[in-house]
Design a protein around this motif. Structure first.
Motif, short mmCIF file in Angstrom:
data_model
loop_
_atom_site.label_atom_id
_atom_site.label_comp_id
_atom_site.label_asym_id
_atom_site.label_seq_id
_atom_site.Cartn_x
_atom_site.Cartn_y
_atom_site.Cartn_z
N UNK A 1 9.96 6.66 -4.82
CA UNK A 1 9.58 5.26 -4.91
C UNK A 1 10.72 4.36 -4.41
N UNK A 2 11.96 4.73 -4.82
CA UNK A 2 13.11 3.93 -4.39
C UNK A 2 13.29 3.99 -2.88
N UNK B 1 0.82 -1.21 0.00
CA UNK B 1 0.00 0.00 0.00
C UNK B 1 0.86 1.26 0.00
N UNK B 2 1.94 1.22 0.79
CA UNK B 2 2.81 2.40 0.88
C UNK B 2 3.55 2.65 -0.43
N UNK B 3 3.86 1.56 -1.14
CA UNK B 3 4.53 1.74 -2.43
C UNK B 3 3.59 2.38 -3.44
N UNK B 4 2.33 1.97 -3.41
CA UNK B 4 1.34 2.63 -4.26
C UNK B 4 1.25 4.10 -3.88
N UNK C 1 3.72 6.49 -5.25
CA UNK C 1 3.51 6.86 -6.66
C UNK C 1 2.39 7.89 -6.78
N UNK C 2 1.36 7.74 -5.93
CA UNK C 2 0.19 8.61 -6.04
C UNK C 2 0.37 9.98 -5.39
N UNK C 3 1.11 10.02 -4.29
CA UNK C 3 1.17 11.25 -3.50
C UNK C 3 1.64 12.46 -4.32
N UNK C 4 2.68 12.34 -5.16
CA UNK C 4 3.08 13.51 -5.97
C UNK C 4 1.96 13.95 -6.90
N UNK C 5 1.19 13.03 -7.42
CA UNK C 5 0.07 13.42 -8.30
C UNK C 5 -0.88 14.32 -7.53
N UNK C 6 -1.22 13.91 -6.30
CA UNK C 6 -2.14 14.70 -5.48
C UNK C 6 -1.61 16.11 -5.26
N UNK C 7 -0.34 16.20 -4.89
CA UNK C 7 0.24 17.51 -4.59
C UNK C 7 0.23 18.40 -5.83
N UNK C 8 0.57 17.82 -6.99
CA UNK C 8 0.63 18.63 -8.21
C UNK C 8 -0.76 19.10 -8.63
N UNK D 1 10.49 21.08 -15.83
CA UNK D 1 9.81 20.89 -14.53
C UNK D 1 9.17 19.50 -14.46
N UNK D 2 8.57 19.08 -15.59
CA UNK D 2 7.89 17.79 -15.63
C UNK D 2 8.89 16.65 -15.41
N UNK D 3 10.03 16.74 -16.10
CA UNK D 3 11.03 15.68 -15.95
C UNK D 3 11.57 15.65 -14.52
N UNK D 4 11.73 16.85 -13.93
CA UNK D 4 12.17 16.90 -12.53
C UNK D 4 11.18 16.18 -11.63
N UNK D 5 9.89 16.43 -11.87
CA UNK D 5 8.85 15.76 -11.08
C UNK D 5 8.96 14.24 -11.25
N UNK D 6 9.20 13.81 -12.50
CA UNK D 6 9.34 12.37 -12.76
C UNK D 6 10.50 11.77 -11.99
N UNK D 7 11.65 12.47 -12.04
CA UNK D 7 12.83 11.95 -11.34
C UNK D 7 12.58 11.92 -9.83
N UNK D 8 11.94 12.98 -9.33
CA UNK D 8 11.62 13.01 -7.90
C UNK D 8 10.73 11.82 -7.51
N UNK D 9 9.73 11.54 -8.35
CA UNK D 9 8.81 10.43 -8.04
C UNK D 9 9.54 9.10 -8.03
N UNK D 10 10.46 8.93 -8.98
CA UNK D 10 11.22 7.68 -9.02
C UNK D 10 12.09 7.54 -7.78
N UNK D 11 12.74 8.66 -7.39
CA UNK D 11 13.57 8.61 -6.19
C UNK D 11 12.74 8.29 -4.96
#
Lengths: 242, 244
Positions: free
Chosen positions: B229-230, B174-177, B180-187, B217-227
Motif C-alpha cells: 500500500x505504501x 482505484x490503484x490504491x484500492x 489492498x484487494x490484490x493480496x486477498x485475491x491471491x490468498x 504467516x498471517x502477520x507477515x501477510x499483513x505487513x506485506x499488504x501495508x508495505x
C-alpha cells in the motif's frame, strides 16, 4: 489570421417550452470590443456559447453570420472566468495547448514573444499551481492570443480577480486584443464602461444598446464620463430587473 | 512523529493481545501469545520468506495485469457508446459474482500454479480500477472540454491531452484500492488449491494445529499488504493531484 469580420446573431433561444431570450439582433462590429452586460440567467453566456459552437442546453432558432460569409466557429478563441490551465503542464505548454490539440507544429518563437508580452518570462517553466490568480489569467490570455483568431469570446474572464489585478488585466487585454472582433460578456457595469467600444445591456426584456464613453478604451478608472456611464448602466440593470 | 504513533499503536495492540492470552488462559493451539508467535516466526523465517516471495510475485503480476486491463477497458468504455451499452452490464454482473465461488473454477482451468492466483488477483481488482478510471474519464471538468472544442481538438486529442490527465487522480485512488484487494485475491486462490504461498502456509499450519505458525504467516501477510500500500501510494502520488 483573416481580417476580423462583423458578426451578427439573430434569433431566439428556448429551453423546452420556456423562452430564454426573445428574438433579438446583436451585431458585433468588426475589430471592436462589444460588451454584453447583464445579470445572471438572462442568456448572455448562451449567446457567447452559440457563437463559439458550444453546447448551451437551449434550442436556438436563428442564425449566426460573419460579414465575410466564412465559418464563425472555426475562427473563435475562447477565454472563460476559470483560467482552465492544465495543472500538470508548464506555462509554456499551456500557452501551446491549441497546437498540441490540433497536432500542429508549435510556433515556439511566437509563444516566447507572447509570454514575454504578458510579463511571464520568469515563470515559463512553472506549473499553474505556483502562480497567482492574476498570473494564471495572463497565461490564459497568452494562450488565447496564441490561437491568433479574428474573433475572441471572453466570458467574464476577469470577474474572479481582485480589483487591482482586474484593472491591470483589463488594460492588458484591451491592448492585446486590438483589431479583433471581441465579445466580452460581463455582469460588471464598471468593466463594460471601461472596455466597451459598444455596450449592450441584456435583460429579460431583450437587449438595449447604450452609448459608450467618448474616451478611447481602455478608459482610465477615474475618468468622469466612464464613471457616469458605469452609474447609468447599473441604473438600467436595476430598473430592468425591477 | 508518524513513526512514533505507529509504534505506540503496535505496542498497544500487542499488550491487549497478551492480556487476553493471560486472562483467559487459552491453550497455545487456540490462541498463542505474541512472544511465542515472534519466536515461531524467527525459527521459520526462511520458510515464511519463501512463501512470501511466491505470494508477492502473484500479487505484483496480478496488480500489473489488472491495472492494464482495467485501464484499457475504461478507455474503451469512455470512447464508445456501444461498449458502454454492451460491456457495462456485464462488468456489474461479474462484480456481483463472489470471487470465492470462482476460485475452484480458475484452479480447474489454469492449474495449481501461479496463474490461477494471478487470475484471482486480477478479477478482484479489475472492477475497482475500471470503474474509478472510467468515472474519472466521464467527469472531466466541462470548461476544459469547451476550451478544447474551440481549439478544434479531435476526439482523440481531447481524450489524450484533456480527459486522461483529468482522470489520473481517479485512477490513482482505484490503484490504491487495488493494492489492498490484490493480496486477498491471491490468498483465496492459494486456499483453494496450491502448494506454495502464504495462504497455503496458513492452511497447512492450521491443519496441523500449529496456530503459532499460522499467526506468523498471517502477520507477515499483513505487513506485506501495508508495505505494498505504501509503495503504491508513493508511486501514484505524482498523478494524484486533482484538476479543478
Amino acid at each position: 489570421m483573416t481580417p476580423a469580420p462583423d458578426l451578427t446573431v439573430r434569433g431566439s433561444a428556448a429551453i423546452g417550452d420556456a423562452l430564454l431570450f426573445a428574438p433579438l439582433t446583436l451585431t458585433l462590429a468588426a475589430g471592436r470590443w462589444t460588451c454584453l452586460l447583464g445579470g445572471s440567467g438572462v442568456g448572455k453566456t448562451t449567446i457567447l456559447r452559440l457563437i463559439a459552437g458550444l453546447d448551451t442546453g437551449a434550442e436556438f432558432t436563428g442564425q449566426i453570420r460573419a460579414s465575410d460569409g466564412q465559418s464563425v466557429r472555426e475562427r473563435v478563441a475562447y477565454m472563460a472566468q476559470d483560467d482552465l490551465l492544465l495543472p500538470r503542464a508548464t506555462v509554456a505548454q499551456n500557452v501551446l495547448l491549441g497546437a498540441r490539440l490540433r497536432g500542429e507544429k508549435p510556433d515556439l518563437r511566437r509563444c516566447d514573444q507572447l509570454i514575454e508580452r504578458m510579463r511571464l518570462q520568469d515563470h515559463m517553466a512553472k506549473k499553474p499551481g505556483e502562480l497567482s490568480g492574476g498570473q494564471r489569467q495572463r497565461v490564459a490570455l497568452a494562450r488565447t492570443l496564441m490561437e491568433d483568431r479574428p474573433i475572441v469570446l471572453l466570458d467574464e474572464p476577469f470577474s474572479a480577480l481582485d480589483a487591482r489585478t482586474r484593472a491591470d488585466m483589463q488594460d492588458l487585454a484591451a491592448e492585446a486584443l486590438q483589431d479583433r472582433t471581441v465579445l466580452l460578456v460581463t455582469h460588471d457595469p464598471g468593466e463594460a464602461a471601461r472596455l466597451g467600444q459598444s455596450i449592450v445591456v441584456m435583460t429579460q426584456n431583450g437587449i438595449t444598446p447604450c452609448q459608450p464613453p467618448h474616451a478611447t478604451a481602455p478608459r482610465k478608472v477615474d475618468d468622469l464620463e466612464t464613471l457616469e456611464t458605469q452609474g447609468a448602466l447599473l441604473r438600467l440593470l436595476r430598473e430592468e430587473a425591477a | 512523529m508518524k513513526l512514533l504513533s505507529g509504534l505506540a499503536a503496535t505496542l498497544f495492540a500487542l499488550a491487549i493481545w497478551q492480556a487476553i492470552v493471560s486472562a483467559t488462559g487459552l491453550p497455545k493451539f487456540i490462541l498463542p501469545g505474541p512472544a511465542l508467535v515472534a519466536e515461531t516466526w524467527w525459527q521459520n523465517r526462511w520458510i515464511i520468506a519463501e512463501h512470501t516471495w511466491v505470494t508477492a510475485v502473484e500479487v505484483i503480476i496480478g496488480l500489473a495485469c489488472g491495472t492494464v486491463l482495467g485501464v484499457v477497458t475504461a478507455l474503451q468504455l469512455a470512447n464508445s457508446r456501444a461498449a458502454r451499452v454492451l460491456v457495462q452490464p456485464m462488468l456489474v454482473f461479474t462484480q456481483a459474482l463472489p470471487v470465492f465461488a470462482l476460485a475452484p473454477l480458475l484452479t480447474l482451468w489454469l492449474g495449481y500454479g501461479l496463474w490461477s492466483k494471478v487470475a484471482m488477483a486480477v478479477l478482484i481488482i479489475y472492477f475497482p480500477i475500471t470503474s474509478s478510471f472510467f468515472d474519472g474519464l466521464m467527469r472531466t471538468p466541462p470548461g476544459y472540454l469547451d476550451l478544447a472544442r474551440t481549439m478544434q481538438a479531435s476526439r482523440r486529442a481531447m481524450l489524450w491531452h484533456i480527459r486522461i490527465p483529468a482522470a489520473l487522480p481517479s485512477l490513482a485512488s482505484g490503484m490504491r484500492l487495488a493494492a489492498v484487494y490484490a493480496p486477498i485475491g491471491a490468498v483465496i486462490g492459494e486456499w483453494v488449491g496450491s502448494s506454495q504461498g502464504l495462504g497455503y502456509l496458513m492452511l497447512l499450519a492450521n491443519g496441523r494445529a500449529k496456530t503459532d505458525l499460522m499467526f506468523a504467516a498471517m502477520l507477515t501477510l499483513g505487513v506485506f499488504s501495508i508495505l505494498l500500500d505504501m509503495v503504491v501510494r508513493r508511486a501514484t502520488a505524482g498523478i494524484a493531484g486533482e484538476m479543478r
